[in-house]
Design an enzyme around this catalytic site. Structure first.
Site, PDB file in Angstrom:
ATOM      1  N   HIS A 145       0.704  -0.996   0.158  1.00  0.00           N
ATOM      2  CA  HIS A 145      -0.068  -0.083   0.129  1.00  0.00           C
ATOM      3  C   HIS A 145       1.135   1.090  -0.305  1.00  0.00           C
ATOM      4  O   HIS A 145       0.775   2.312  -0.555  1.00  0.00           O
ATOM      5  CB  HIS A 145      -0.811  -0.295   1.400  1.00  0.00           C
ATOM      6  N   ARG A 150      -3.406 -10.571   4.039  1.00  0.00           N
ATOM      7  CA  ARG A 150      -4.016 -11.546   4.224  1.00  0.00           C
ATOM      8  C   ARG A 150      -3.181 -12.674   4.776  1.00  0.00           C
ATOM      9  O   ARG A 150      -2.891 -13.439   5.424  1.00  0.00           O
ATOM     10  CB  ARG A 150      -4.918 -12.214   3.285  1.00  0.00           C
TER      11      ARG A 150
HETATM   12  P1  AMP Z   1      -6.720  -3.989  -0.596  1.00  0.00           P
HETATM   13  O1  AMP Z   1      -6.741  -2.542   1.086  1.00  0.00           O
HETATM   14  O2  AMP Z   1      -6.284  -4.800  -0.341  1.00  0.00           O
HETATM   15  O3  AMP Z   1      -8.538  -3.251  -0.626  1.00  0.00           O
HETATM   16  O4  AMP Z   1      -5.740  -2.994  -1.211  1.00  0.00           O
HETATM   17  C1  AMP Z   1      -5.255  -1.434  -1.248  1.00  0.00           C
HETATM   18  C2  AMP Z   1      -4.900  -1.346  -2.670  1.00  0.00           C
HETATM   19  O5  AMP Z   1      -3.213  -1.570  -2.331  1.00  0.00           O
HETATM   20  C3  AMP Z   1      -5.561  -1.896  -4.465  1.00  0.00           C
HETATM   21  O6  AMP Z   1      -5.447  -1.361  -5.538  1.00  0.00           O
HETATM   22  C4  AMP Z   1      -4.233  -3.206  -4.342  1.00  0.00           C
HETATM   23  O7  AMP Z   1      -4.268  -3.794  -5.688  1.00  0.00           O
HETATM   24  C5  AMP Z   1      -3.227  -2.657  -3.598  1.00  0.00           C
HETATM   25  N1  AMP Z   1      -1.974  -3.934  -2.597  1.00  0.00           N
HETATM   26  C6  AMP Z   1      -2.152  -4.836  -2.288  1.00  0.00           C
HETATM   27  N2  AMP Z   1      -1.357  -5.608  -1.972  1.00  0.00           N
HETATM   28  C7  AMP Z   1      -1.114  -4.765  -2.646  1.00  0.00           C
HETATM   29  C8  AMP Z   1       0.583  -5.484  -3.440  1.00  0.00           C
HETATM   30  N3  AMP Z   1       1.736  -6.235  -2.657  1.00  0.00           N
HETATM   31  N4  AMP Z   1       2.032  -4.698  -4.248  1.00  0.00           N
HETATM   32  C9  AMP Z   1       1.106  -3.949  -4.944  1.00  0.00           C
HETATM   33  N5  AMP Z   1      -0.067  -2.928  -4.720  1.00  0.00           N
HETATM   34  C10 AMP Z   1      -0.735  -3.845  -3.849  1.00  0.00           C
END
Ligand code: AMP
Length: 279
Positions: free
Chosen positions: A37, A187
């Site tokens: 993030h 996760r």
């Molecule tokens: P989430 O909080 O899981 O909804 O993720 C928020 C944003 O961060 C989304 O656009 C995800 O694709 C991105 N994201 C999550 N993990 C990663 C990662 N390891 N590398 C790049 N972007 C990520």
């Protein structure tokens, strides 16, 4: 850095930035932030003058209530991580602020919501598209940044923005990985130590697939190589392995003449992990 909990507060901040002629980018997240993030947030600082990060665990994209309830949360830690990165506003709304009590509009990117992950997570991508449409309408940013890690989500949001004539430009950011290749994910904390070690097989499988692509193999051969690699790990249960056109996610056969994306969905214990690589 301002913490904003209402739509009215976000609109007031955005109007003030606009009056000063400043560009705005939005980074939508569900919190429990990690380096993946934070990489999106740092990218945001390079592409716009004002950065707004949203933290909202969107209930409509969770199929099972238990998954929603166990989703990790630590808002104070999140704010401490964002503070040094020059973030201007953090939008942390309640579910009621976003959906009210009588919300009855759902955004469904039909061609992309019911394939791949959409077949195993019914309703998930309608929830994602709906909340992202709301966030884009609330903030009206010039750009919004999403991770390639959630590749189907990124593709679907680009399609939605084009189809609904929204003006925000969608920026995809490469997957950020741990030193052992594991894609960072909120996760991952739910994996047992054994499963966490075993899960590095995903990156190994993606690399094996990439090598096959670079050697000129057909997608069918790539698929076999990726599958065989993951099957070497007894703790891994394969849910799906797909190799698709990287732009449209449509199926590909034979020798591709455009970039393809390898999409993995693999279960370790209770935890379903996804990963991807464009080759
Ligand atoms: P989430 O909080 O899981 O909804 O993720 C928020 C944003 O961060 C989304 O656009 C995800 O694709 C991105 N994201 C999550 N993990 C990663 C990662 N390891 N590398 C790049 N972007 C990520």
């Amino acid at each position: 850095m301002r913490v904003l909990t209402t739509i009215a507060e976000v609109r007031a901040s955005v109007q003030a930035y606009r009056r000063q002629g400043l560009s705005i980018t939005l980074v939508p997240t569900m919190g429990y932030l990690h380096e993946g993030h934070l990489a999106l947030v740092k990218r945001a600082g390079n592409i716009a003058e004002r950065t707004i990060v949203s933290i909202f665990v969107n209930p409509t994209q969770f199929g099972e209530e238990s998954d929603l309830e166990t989703y990790p949360k630590d808002p104070e830690r999140d704010l401490a991580l964002l503070q040094p990165l020059g973030v201007d506003g953090v939008f942390m709304p309640s579910a009621n602020e976003i959906y009210g009590t009588d919300n009855s509009t759902i955004v469904d990117v039909t061609a992309l919501s019911s394939i791949l992950q959409g077949t195993v997570r019914p309703g998930h991508f309608q929830g994602v598209a709906t909340v992202v449409a709301k966030l884009l309408n609330i903030v009206q940013p010039d750009t919004a940044i999403f991770g390639e890690k959630d590749y189907q989500q990124l593709t679907l949001i680009k399609r939605m923005v084009a189809d609904l004539n929204m003006t925000t430009q969608i920026v995809g950011h490469p997957t950020v990985r741990d030193t052992d290749g594991m894609a960072l994910s909120s996760r991952n904390v739910r994996l047992t130590p054994e499963d966490r070690r075993a899960a590095t097989i995903l990156f190994q499988a993606l690399q094996a697939g990439k090598q096959a692509a670079e050697a000129g193999d057909a997608v069918e051969t790539m698929h076999q190589i990726v599958t065989d690699t993951i099957r070497q790990q007894a703790r891994a249960t394969i849910r799906s392995i797909d190799i698709r056109d990287a732009e449209t996610l449509s199926p590909v056969v034979g020798h591709p003449n455009k970039p393809v994306v390898i999409l993995l969905s693999v279960q370790f214990g209770e935890v379903l992990l996804i990963d991807q690589m464009i080759v």
